[in-house]
Design a protein around this motif. Structure first.
Motif, PDB file in Angstrom:
ATOM      1  N   ILE A 185     -10.566   3.864  -4.705  1.00  0.00           N
ATOM      2  CA  ILE A 185     -10.291   5.012  -5.570  1.00  0.00           C
ATOM      3  C   ILE A 185      -9.136   5.791  -4.953  1.00  0.00           C
ATOM      4  CG2 ILE A 185     -11.213   7.146  -6.542  1.00  0.00           C
ATOM      5  CD1 ILE A 185     -13.988   5.925  -6.415  1.00  0.00           C
ATOM      6  N   ALA A 186      -8.050   5.908  -5.719  1.00  0.00           N
ATOM      7  CA  ALA A 186      -6.891   6.683  -5.263  1.00  0.00           C
ATOM      8  C   ALA A 186      -6.901   8.013  -6.001  1.00  0.00           C
ATOM      9  CB  ALA A 186      -5.600   5.914  -5.530  1.00  0.00           C
ATOM     10  N   LEU A 187      -7.261   9.072  -5.297  1.00  0.00           N
ATOM     11  CA  LEU A 187      -7.259  10.420  -5.882  1.00  0.00           C
ATOM     12  C   LEU A 187      -5.868  11.017  -5.678  1.00  0.00           C
ATOM     13  CD1 LEU A 187     -10.713  11.540  -4.477  1.00  0.00           C
ATOM     14  CD2 LEU A 187     -10.164  11.266  -6.903  1.00  0.00           C
ATOM     15  N   ILE A 188      -5.174  11.283  -6.781  1.00  0.00           N
ATOM     16  CA  ILE A 188      -3.793  11.746  -6.678  1.00  0.00           C
ATOM     17  C   ILE A 188      -3.709  13.236  -6.988  1.00  0.00           C
ATOM     18  CG2 ILE A 188      -2.896   9.474  -7.290  1.00  0.00           C
ATOM     19  CD1 ILE A 188      -2.209  10.670 -10.056  1.00  0.00           C
ATOM     20  N   PRO A 189      -2.897  13.959  -6.240  1.00  0.00           N
ATOM     21  CA  PRO A 189      -2.678  15.377  -6.548  1.00  0.00           C
ATOM     22  C   PRO A 189      -1.573  15.509  -7.593  1.00  0.00           C
ATOM     23  CG  PRO A 189      -1.497  14.819  -4.560  1.00  0.00           C
ATOM     24  CD  PRO A 189      -2.192  13.555  -4.995  1.00  0.00           C
ATOM     25  N   ALA A 190      -1.359  16.688  -8.077  1.00  0.00           N
ATOM     26  CA  ALA A 190      -0.252  16.918  -9.007  1.00  0.00           C
ATOM     27  C   ALA A 190       1.069  16.761  -8.253  1.00  0.00           C
ATOM     28  CB  ALA A 190      -0.365  18.311  -9.606  1.00  0.00           C
ATOM     29  N   SER A 191       2.011  16.118  -8.903  1.00  0.00           N
ATOM     30  CA  SER A 191       3.349  15.902  -8.316  1.00  0.00           C
ATOM     31  C   SER A 191       3.252  15.255  -6.934  1.00  0.00           C
ATOM     32  CB  SER A 191       4.118  17.228  -8.224  1.00  0.00           C
ATOM     33  OG  SER A 191       4.193  17.859  -9.480  1.00  0.00           O
ATOM     34  N   CYS A 192       2.515  14.151  -6.864  1.00  0.00           N
ATOM     35  CA  CYS A 192       2.329  13.523  -5.550  1.00  0.00           C
ATOM     36  C   CYS A 192       3.537  12.684  -5.139  1.00  0.00           C
ATOM     37  CB  CYS A 192       1.077  12.650  -5.559  1.00  0.00           C
ATOM     38  SG  CYS A 192       1.257  11.111  -6.473  1.00  0.00           S
ATOM     39  N   ALA A 193       4.343  12.227  -6.097  1.00  0.00           N
ATOM     40  CA  ALA A 193       5.505  11.380  -5.784  1.00  0.00           C
ATOM     41  C   ALA A 193       5.082  10.203  -4.896  1.00  0.00           C
ATOM     42  CB  ALA A 193       6.601  12.193  -5.108  1.00  0.00           C
ATOM     43  N   CYS A 194       4.040   9.522  -5.334  1.00  0.00           N
ATOM     44  CA  CYS A 194       3.448   8.460  -4.501  1.00  0.00           C
ATOM     45  C   CYS A 194       3.477   7.097  -5.192  1.00  0.00           C
ATOM     46  CB  CYS A 194       2.014   8.839  -4.138  1.00  0.00           C
ATOM     47  SG  CYS A 194       1.006   9.297  -5.566  1.00  0.00           S
ATOM     48  N   SER A 195       4.505   6.856  -5.974  1.00  0.00           N
ATOM     49  CA  SER A 195       4.575   5.597  -6.710  1.00  0.00           C
ATOM     50  C   SER A 195       4.601   4.385  -5.783  1.00  0.00           C
ATOM     51  CB  SER A 195       5.820   5.592  -7.607  1.00  0.00           C
ATOM     52  OG  SER A 195       5.964   4.344  -8.257  1.00  0.00           O
ATOM     53  N   SER A 196       5.447   4.433  -4.743  1.00  0.00           N
ATOM     54  CA  SER A 196       5.548   3.286  -3.837  1.00  0.00           C
ATOM     55  C   SER A 196       4.245   3.073  -3.070  1.00  0.00           C
ATOM     56  CB  SER A 196       6.707   3.485  -2.864  1.00  0.00           C
ATOM     57  OG  SER A 196       6.531   4.673  -2.108  1.00  0.00           O
ATOM     58  N   ALA A 197       3.571   4.183  -2.693  1.00  0.00           N
ATOM     59  CA  ALA A 197       2.311   4.060  -1.972  1.00  0.00           C
ATOM     60  C   ALA A 197       1.234   3.445  -2.854  1.00  0.00           C
ATOM     61  CB  ALA A 197       1.861   5.421  -1.453  1.00  0.00           C
ATOM     62  N   ILE A 198       1.167   3.855  -4.108  1.00  0.00           N
ATOM     63  CA  ILE A 198       0.173   3.303  -5.029  1.00  0.00           C
ATOM     64  C   ILE A 198       0.443   1.814  -5.271  1.00  0.00           C
ATOM     65  CG2 ILE A 198      -0.621   3.346  -7.424  1.00  0.00           C
ATOM     66  CD1 ILE A 198      -1.842   5.528  -5.779  1.00  0.00           C
ATOM     67  N   THR A 199       1.707   1.468  -5.408  1.00  0.00           N
ATOM     68  CA  THR A 199       2.048   0.060  -5.607  1.00  0.00           C
ATOM     69  C   THR A 199       1.615  -0.778  -4.413  1.00  0.00           C
ATOM     70  OG1 THR A 199       3.933   0.645  -7.018  1.00  0.00           O
ATOM     71  CG2 THR A 199       3.944  -1.553  -6.028  1.00  0.00           C
ATOM     72  N   ARG A 200       1.813  -0.255  -3.216  1.00  0.00           N
ATOM     73  CA  ARG A 200       1.398  -0.979  -1.999  1.00  0.00           C
ATOM     74  C   ARG A 200      -0.120  -1.150  -1.964  1.00  0.00           C
ATOM     75  NH1 ARG A 200       0.019   1.205   3.211  1.00  0.00           N
ATOM     76  NH2 ARG A 200       0.002  -0.457   4.802  1.00  0.00           N
ATOM     77  N   VAL A 201      -0.841  -0.092  -2.323  1.00  0.00           N
ATOM     78  CA  VAL A 201      -2.303  -0.180  -2.329  1.00  0.00           C
ATOM     79  C   VAL A 201      -2.766  -1.211  -3.348  1.00  0.00           C
ATOM     80  CG1 VAL A 201      -4.443   1.069  -2.790  1.00  0.00           C
ATOM     81  CG2 VAL A 201      -2.592   2.184  -1.518  1.00  0.00           C
ATOM     82  N   PHE A 202      -2.160  -1.173  -4.536  1.00  0.00           N
ATOM     83  CA  PHE A 202      -2.558  -2.116  -5.582  1.00  0.00           C
ATOM     84  C   PHE A 202      -2.276  -3.554  -5.155  1.00  0.00           C
ATOM     85  CE2 PHE A 202      -1.205  -4.796  -9.122  1.00  0.00           C
ATOM     86  CZ  PHE A 202      -2.377  -4.819  -9.876  1.00  0.00           C
ATOM     87  N   THR A 203      -1.092  -3.796  -4.597  1.00  0.00           N
ATOM     88  CA  THR A 203      -0.722  -5.157  -4.194  1.00  0.00           C
ATOM     89  C   THR A 203      -1.659  -5.690  -3.126  1.00  0.00           C
ATOM     90  OG1 THR A 203       1.599  -4.689  -4.709  1.00  0.00           O
ATOM     91  CG2 THR A 203       1.145  -6.585  -3.294  1.00  0.00           C
ATOM     92  N   THR A 204      -1.963  -4.856  -2.130  1.00  0.00           N
ATOM     93  CA  THR A 204      -2.838  -5.303  -1.041  1.00  0.00           C
ATOM     94  C   THR A 204      -4.265  -5.496  -1.532  1.00  0.00           C
ATOM     95  OG1 THR A 204      -1.455  -4.028   0.490  1.00  0.00           O
ATOM     96  CG2 THR A 204      -3.566  -4.817   1.311  1.00  0.00           C
ATOM     97  N   ALA A 205      -4.771  -4.570  -2.330  1.00  0.00           N
ATOM     98  CA  ALA A 205      -6.143  -4.696  -2.838  1.00  0.00           C
ATOM     99  C   ALA A 205      -6.289  -5.927  -3.732  1.00  0.00           C
ATOM    100  CB  ALA A 205      -6.527  -3.429  -3.603  1.00  0.00           C
ATOM    101  N   SER A 206      -5.259  -6.241  -4.484  1.00  0.00           N
ATOM    102  CA  SER A 206      -5.314  -7.413  -5.363  1.00  0.00           C
ATOM    103  C   SER A 206      -5.457  -8.700  -4.566  1.00  0.00           C
ATOM    104  CB  SER A 206      -4.059  -7.474  -6.239  1.00  0.00           C
ATOM    105  OG  SER A 206      -3.997  -6.354  -7.095  1.00  0.00           O
ATOM    106  N   ARG A 207      -4.840  -8.743  -3.403  1.00  0.00           N
ATOM    107  CA  ARG A 207      -4.968  -9.934  -2.559  1.00  0.00           C
ATOM    108  C   ARG A 207      -6.410 -10.157  -2.134  1.00  0.00           C
ATOM    109  NH1 ARG A 207      -1.310  -9.260   2.402  1.00  0.00           N
ATOM    110  NH2 ARG A 207      -2.275 -11.287   2.870  1.00  0.00           N
TER     111      ARG A 207
END
Length: 293
Positions: A185-207
């Protein structure tokens, strides 16, 4: 040196024609000279040395003049056979790829220079692919949920405890937050600017075949939707923490990652997650706890 066909082996048909005509001509002239007593009206003699003052540029020719032109049938037949083979040879030469330094007489049976390079490229791709398959974690399907551990020793929202007993708005409507198991579960704040971090989490979790849930409070739903589209082209799931109970229970700060095991217990909790956050250890623990292959 002339072959039996009347022209040098490997020469073109046009040169063969010239050689054959010259050979027949000299024989005819020689025959005429013999029949006129050694000298023709043009000063051409059957003697190879005769007439050299008349045509000083012509080479001396030592030929045997046949009495019957039918004796040349064998050479004429060989010449015609060569003419029959010539078009096929020229077509093969034209169809062969040309390039710098290659002529039309480049042998069609030679190996193309790019063939070894192409083979080497294919072998390298196959090698890297095999290495990636060996190194990557192998999990045949999504990690399955197990019965909820109602006897979890930890307090709700803390490591070792369950998620809080609250609901969130999921893709199909209102759902129990504790039904999100296993998962990240990725809890994001407002204006987190965390696109690259979310992509990394998704890619690793998918593996590891562990699903990713992007959860935001109502004021950050637009950003959550944008992150969902960017992470795996919509393969991640989103939910809205409508009451904020989930966010408060885990004391979310910045981008907060909650690693939930297959039985619903919180295996790891990372606040202010960044590029250096260790994702493999908690994901490995989730897979091992679920008994996944």
């Amino acid at each position: 040196m002339l072959g039996r066909s009347g022209y040098a082996p490997g020469s073109t048909p046009l040169r063969g024609v010239a050689s054959l005509v010259a050979s027949v001509g000299w024989r005819i002239l020689g025959s005429m000279a013999d029949r006129t007593g050694g000298e023709t009206g043009d000063g051409v003699s059957g003697d190879p040395g005769a007439g050299s003052d008349r045509w000083p540029d012509l080479p001396a020719v030592d030929v045997t003049v046949p009495d019957d032109l039918a004796e040349l049938d064998e050479e004429v037949g060989a010449y015609r056979a060569e003419l029959t083979r010539a078009p096929a040879t020229r077509r093969a030469a034209r169809s062969w790829p040309r390039g710098p330094g290659r002529s039309s007489r480049w042998a069609p049976t030679r190996s193309h220079p790019s063939a070894p390079l192409l083979l080497l490229t294919v072998l390298m791709i196959a090698g890297f692919t095999s290495m990636a398959i060996v190194i990557a974690p192998r999990h045949s399907a999504l990690v399955s949920a197990r019965p909820l551990n109602t006897a979890a020793p930890g307090i709700p929202g803390a490591v070792g405890g369950l998620l809080p007993a609250t609901t969130v708005d999921g893709p199909t409507g209102r759902m129990d937050a504790r039904s999100i198991r296993p998962g990240v579960i990725a809890l994001i704040p407002a204006s987190c600017a965390c696109s690259s971090a979310i992509t990394r989490v998704f890619t690793t979790a998918s593996r590891y075949r562990v699903p990713l849930w992007i959860v935001a409070e109502p004021h950050a739903t637009a950003e959550a939707a944008a992150l969902e589209r960017g992470a795996g082209n919509g393969a991640a799931a989103t939910a809205v923490d409508t009451t904020g109970a989930l966010t408060r229970a885990v004391d979310a700060q910045g981008l907060t990652l909650v690693f939930v095991a297959a039985d619903g217990t919180i295996d790891a909790l990372v606040r202010d997650a960044g590029p250096a956050t260790d994702l493999q250890r908690p994901l490995t623990s989730i897979v091992a706890g679920a008994g996944a292959p």
